[in-house]
Design a protein around this motif. Structure first.
Motif, PDB file in Angstrom:
ATOM      1  N   ILE A  36       0.840  -1.193   0.000  1.00 35.97           N
ATOM      2  CA  ILE A  36       0.000   0.000   0.000  1.00 35.97           C
ATOM      3  C   ILE A  36       0.880   1.251   0.000  1.00 35.97           C
ATOM      4  CG2 ILE A  36      -1.644   1.360   1.349  1.00 35.97           C
ATOM      5  CD1 ILE A  36      -2.939  -1.015  -0.019  1.00 35.97           C
ATOM      6  N   SER A  37       1.920   1.253   0.821  1.00 36.57           N
ATOM      7  CA  SER A  37       2.816   2.411   0.915  1.00 36.57           C
ATOM      8  C   SER A  37       3.476   2.710  -0.426  1.00 36.57           C
ATOM      9  CB  SER A  37       3.903   2.151   1.967  1.00 36.57           C
ATOM     10  OG  SER A  37       3.354   1.912   3.235  1.00 36.57           O
ATOM     11  N   VAL A  38       4.011   1.665  -1.062  1.00 32.89           N
ATOM     12  CA  VAL A  38       4.711   1.826  -2.336  1.00 32.89           C
ATOM     13  C   VAL A  38       3.777   2.358  -3.412  1.00 32.89           C
ATOM     14  CG1 VAL A  38       5.736   0.506  -4.235  1.00 32.89           C
ATOM     15  CG2 VAL A  38       6.538   0.149  -1.887  1.00 32.89           C
ATOM     16  N   ASN A  39       2.597   1.783  -3.495  1.00 29.68           N
ATOM     17  CA  ASN A  39       1.671   2.178  -4.555  1.00 29.68           C
ATOM     18  C   ASN A  39       1.018   3.527  -4.276  1.00 29.68           C
ATOM     19  OD1 ASN A  39       1.196  -0.079  -6.780  1.00 29.68           O
ATOM     20  ND2 ASN A  39       1.688  -1.080  -4.846  1.00 29.68           N
ATOM     21  N   LEU A  40       0.835   3.859  -3.018  1.00 32.94           N
ATOM     22  CA  LEU A  40       0.339   5.181  -2.678  1.00 32.94           C
ATOM     23  C   LEU A  40       1.369   6.243  -3.050  1.00 32.94           C
ATOM     24  CD1 LEU A  40      -1.798   6.976  -1.423  1.00 32.94           C
ATOM     25  CD2 LEU A  40      -0.813   6.469   0.834  1.00 32.94           C
ATOM     26  N   LEU A  66      10.376  -4.652  -2.968  1.00 34.79           N
ATOM     27  CA  LEU A  66       9.157  -4.526  -3.763  1.00 34.79           C
ATOM     28  C   LEU A  66       9.378  -3.702  -5.022  1.00 34.79           C
ATOM     29  CD1 LEU A  66       6.230  -4.030  -1.218  1.00 34.79           C
ATOM     30  CD2 LEU A  66       6.728  -6.022  -2.633  1.00 34.79           C
ATOM     31  N   LEU A  67      10.395  -2.835  -4.990  1.00 33.89           N
ATOM     32  CA  LEU A  67      10.682  -1.979  -6.133  1.00 33.89           C
ATOM     33  C   LEU A  67      11.802  -2.516  -7.012  1.00 33.89           C
ATOM     34  CD1 LEU A  67      10.431   1.456  -4.289  1.00 33.89           C
ATOM     35  CD2 LEU A  67       8.822   0.567  -5.983  1.00 33.89           C
ATOM     36  N   GLY A  68      12.371  -3.650  -6.638  1.00 34.54           N
ATOM     37  CA  GLY A  68      13.448  -4.226  -7.427  1.00 34.54           C
ATOM     38  C   GLY A  68      14.719  -3.401  -7.409  1.00 34.54           C
ATOM     39  N   LEU A  69      14.997  -2.734  -6.283  1.00 37.78           N
ATOM     40  CA  LEU A  69      16.153  -1.841  -6.183  1.00 37.78           C
ATOM     41  C   LEU A  69      17.195  -2.414  -5.225  1.00 37.78           C
ATOM     42  CD1 LEU A  69      14.232   1.555  -5.858  1.00 37.78           C
ATOM     43  CD2 LEU A  69      15.153   0.513  -7.941  1.00 37.78           C
ATOM     44  N   ARG A 236       7.129  -9.423  -9.926  1.00 44.54           N
ATOM     45  CA  ARG A 236       7.913  -8.643 -10.895  1.00 44.54           C
ATOM     46  C   ARG A 236       8.627  -7.460 -10.255  1.00 44.54           C
ATOM     47  NH1 ARG A 236       4.288  -7.579 -16.160  1.00 44.54           N
ATOM     48  NH2 ARG A 236       6.288  -6.637 -16.780  1.00 44.54           N
ATOM     49  N   GLN A 237       8.391  -7.238  -8.976  1.00 46.40           N
ATOM     50  CA  GLN A 237       9.053  -6.191  -8.184  1.00 46.40           C
ATOM     51  C   GLN A 237       8.824  -4.795  -8.765  1.00 46.40           C
ATOM     52  OE1 GLN A 237      12.954  -8.523  -8.081  1.00 46.40           O
ATOM     53  NE2 GLN A 237      12.931  -7.677  -6.006  1.00 46.40           N
ATOM     54  N   LYS A 238       7.564  -4.515  -9.018  1.00 46.34           N
ATOM     55  CA  LYS A 238       7.157  -3.188  -9.490  1.00 46.34           C
ATOM     56  C   LYS A 238       5.819  -2.840  -8.861  1.00 46.34           C
ATOM     57  CE  LYS A 238       9.408  -3.755 -14.017  1.00 46.34           C
ATOM     58  NZ  LYS A 238      10.534  -2.860 -13.707  1.00 46.34           N
ATOM     59  N   PRO A 239       5.487  -1.551  -8.732  1.00 43.70           N
ATOM     60  CA  PRO A 239       4.177  -1.180  -8.192  1.00 43.70           C
ATOM     61  C   PRO A 239       3.058  -1.692  -9.095  1.00 43.70           C
ATOM     62  CG  PRO A 239       5.677   0.710  -8.239  1.00 43.70           C
ATOM     63  CD  PRO A 239       6.330  -0.373  -9.021  1.00 43.70           C
ATOM     64  N   PHE A 240       2.028  -2.272  -8.507  1.00 43.50           N
ATOM     65  CA  PHE A 240       0.947  -2.791  -9.337  1.00 43.50           C
ATOM     66  C   PHE A 240       0.185  -1.662 -10.036  1.00 43.50           C
ATOM     67  CE2 PHE A 240      -0.809  -2.848  -4.925  1.00 43.50           C
ATOM     68  CZ  PHE A 240      -1.910  -2.030  -5.061  1.00 43.50           C
ATOM     69  N   CYS A 241       0.203  -0.473  -9.449  1.00 36.68           N
ATOM     70  CA  CYS A 241      -0.441   0.671 -10.106  1.00 36.68           C
ATOM     71  C   CYS A 241       0.322   1.091 -11.358  1.00 36.68           C
ATOM     72  CB  CYS A 241      -0.535   1.842  -9.145  1.00 36.68           C
ATOM     73  SG  CYS A 241      -1.742   1.593  -7.814  1.00 36.68           S
ATOM     74  N   HIS A 242       1.584   0.760 -11.416  1.00 34.65           N
ATOM     75  CA  HIS A 242       2.405   1.051 -12.595  1.00 34.65           C
ATOM     76  C   HIS A 242       2.212  -0.015 -13.670  1.00 34.65           C
ATOM     77  CE1 HIS A 242       5.941   2.081 -15.010  1.00 34.65           C
ATOM     78  NE2 HIS A 242       6.334   0.820 -14.898  1.00 34.65           N
ATOM     79  N   LEU A 243       2.211  -1.288 -13.256  1.00 31.46           N
ATOM     80  CA  LEU A 243       2.107  -2.382 -14.221  1.00 31.46           C
ATOM     81  C   LEU A 243       0.704  -2.505 -14.805  1.00 31.46           C
ATOM     82  CD1 LEU A 243       4.148  -5.320 -12.635  1.00 31.46           C
ATOM     83  CD2 LEU A 243       4.738  -3.975 -14.657  1.00 31.46           C
ATOM     84  N   THR A 244      -0.288  -2.400 -13.948  1.00 36.00           N
ATOM     85  CA  THR A 244      -1.687  -2.603 -14.376  1.00 36.00           C
ATOM     86  C   THR A 244      -2.568  -1.494 -13.811  1.00 36.00           C
ATOM     87  OG1 THR A 244      -1.968  -4.100 -12.491  1.00 36.00           O
ATOM     88  CG2 THR A 244      -1.495  -5.112 -14.625  1.00 36.00           C
ATOM     89  N   PRO A 245      -2.488  -0.299 -14.367  1.00 35.97           N
ATOM     90  CA  PRO A 245      -3.237   0.841 -13.819  1.00 35.97           C
ATOM     91  C   PRO A 245      -4.752   0.683 -13.882  1.00 35.97           C
ATOM     92  CG  PRO A 245      -2.231   1.407 -15.921  1.00 35.97           C
ATOM     93  CD  PRO A 245      -1.649   0.092 -15.514  1.00 35.97           C
ATOM     94  N   GLU A 246      -5.237  -0.230 -14.744  1.00 39.32           N
ATOM     95  CA  GLU A 246      -6.680  -0.419 -14.861  1.00 39.32           C
ATOM     96  C   GLU A 246      -7.204  -1.544 -13.970  1.00 39.32           C
ATOM     97  OE1 GLU A 246      -8.628   1.663 -16.530  1.00 39.32           O
ATOM     98  OE2 GLU A 246      -6.776   2.785 -16.880  1.00 39.32           O
ATOM     99  N   ALA A 247      -6.330  -2.213 -13.249  1.00 40.77           N
ATOM    100  CA  ALA A 247      -6.766  -3.295 -12.354  1.00 40.77           C
ATOM    101  C   ALA A 247      -7.600  -2.714 -11.211  1.00 40.77           C
ATOM    102  CB  ALA A 247      -5.555  -4.037 -11.804  1.00 40.77           C
ATOM    103  N   PRO A 248      -8.521  -3.488 -10.649  1.00 38.25           N
ATOM    104  CA  PRO A 248      -9.373  -2.978  -9.559  1.00 38.25           C
ATOM    105  C   PRO A 248      -8.588  -2.414  -8.379  1.00 38.25           C
ATOM    106  CG  PRO A 248     -10.260  -5.030 -10.409  1.00 38.25           C
ATOM    107  CD  PRO A 248      -8.931  -4.839 -11.086  1.00 38.25           C
ATOM    108  N   ALA A 249      -7.539  -3.113  -7.959  1.00 38.56           N
ATOM    109  CA  ALA A 249      -6.742  -2.624  -6.831  1.00 38.56           C
ATOM    110  C   ALA A 249      -6.053  -1.307  -7.173  1.00 38.56           C
ATOM    111  CB  ALA A 249      -5.713  -3.674  -6.415  1.00 38.56           C
ATOM    112  N   SER A 250      -5.575  -1.181  -8.405  1.00 37.90           N
ATOM    113  CA  SER A 250      -4.907   0.045  -8.837  1.00 37.90           C
ATOM    114  C   SER A 250      -5.863   1.233  -8.819  1.00 37.90           C
ATOM    115  CB  SER A 250      -4.337  -0.142 -10.242  1.00 37.90           C
ATOM    116  OG  SER A 250      -3.382  -1.179 -10.277  1.00 37.90           O
TER     117      SER A 250
END
Length: 288
Positions: A36-40, A66-69, A236-250
């Protein structure tokens, strides 16, 4: 990926010198608090806000994972090797910066009063340069969790519909309220099977607080649905809001970011302190 020092502007983009400091916290691990923190942070940055995400789970950090860094430095180097905060601050490819912590380092499990003071002084570098400092706390009611929750102006309490998550969320509220005079929490239900189920668990928490604790204010901030896109993004170690912005959670995280951006800033708070109230450094209160 190599660590990069994040260059912040001399003033916050909205022209104010008082950034919003929000802790994202939970009574129990495994509720998706860090996700939640990362995607927010990602969603707020997409809105043009300057955001820094502080990984305050100091001994079991995973924001960078979570960010692949792979940060070259983290808060351990700030506290134990005297490096400058700007050397720890790391720009991500997703529009926001992070202050990474260490993992598996026992020396970071409890901050001393001196280290809290070091952090306060280090944070002076960020004053007036960002819109949001998001603080991803650890889970539970240990000293570091309480400290960072007290330091934040707003507390976003993340829980799920599981009974253990509800019980531990109540325990955190109880400690914060009875021993530290904190009265207000924003509640977010994550991985919710439905909005009805999310509201039901919120009502249970609210009822328990009304019955056993006096003067608690719980605001239902929303529910993030259970979504396979989230697990895929973690892999995939990326924010889900970045990978799939149209997903319900995003979409729900995007709504949450807009909601948070509309919260009023309490003008009564001491603007000279900015992030961490100095009085907390010298108030060693028992947790139980």
């Amino acid at each position: 990926m190599a660590s990069r020092t994040s260059e912040l502007p001399s003033h916050a983009p909205n022209g104010t010198d008082i950034p919003r400091v929000i802790s994202v916290t939970s009574g129990k691990g495994g509720v998706g608090k860090t996700n939640i923190s990362v995607n927010l942070a990602y969603c707020l940055s997409r809105m043009g806000r300057k955001v820094v995400l502080l990984d305050a789970d100091l001994g079991l950090a995973n924001v960078d994972i979570l960010l692949g860094l792979t940060p070259k430095m983290n808060l351990f180097h700030l506290f134990h090797e005297g490096v400058d905060l700007r050397q720890v601050l790391m720009e991500t490819p997703f529009g926001f910066s992070i202050l990474p912590a260490s993992s598996g380092v026992s020396e970071m499990l409890a901050l001393s009063t001196g280290q809290k003071l070091d952090l306060l002084e280090a944070m002076d570098h960020l004053e007036g340069r960002i819109n949001y400092l998001l603080v991803d706390t650890g889970a539970g009611i240990n000293d570091n969790v309480i400290y960072f929750n007290l330091a934040a102006r707003e507390r976003l309490l993340v829980l799920t519909t599981e009974p253990t998550s509800l019980t531990d969320a109540y325990a955190l509220i109880k400690v914060m309220h009875l021993h530290h005079d904190v009265h207000r929490f924003r509640v977010l239900v994550n991985m919710a099977p439905s909005l009805k189920a999310a509201k039901a668990v919120y009502e249970k928490l609210s009822t328990a607080c009304d019955h056993f604790l006096s003067g608690i204010s719980l605001d239902f901030t929303g529910a993030v649905p259970s979504d396979p896109a989230v697990k895929n993004a973690v892999i995939r170690q990326k924010p889900f809001c970045h990978l799939t912005p149209e997903a319900p959670a995003s979409k729900k995280l995007q709504e949450l970011a807009q909601t948070i951006d509309s919260w009023e800033v309490d003008a009564k708070l001491d603007g000279n302190i900015k992030f961490f109230w100095k009085k907390l450094l010298f108030q060693e209160q028992p947790l139980a």
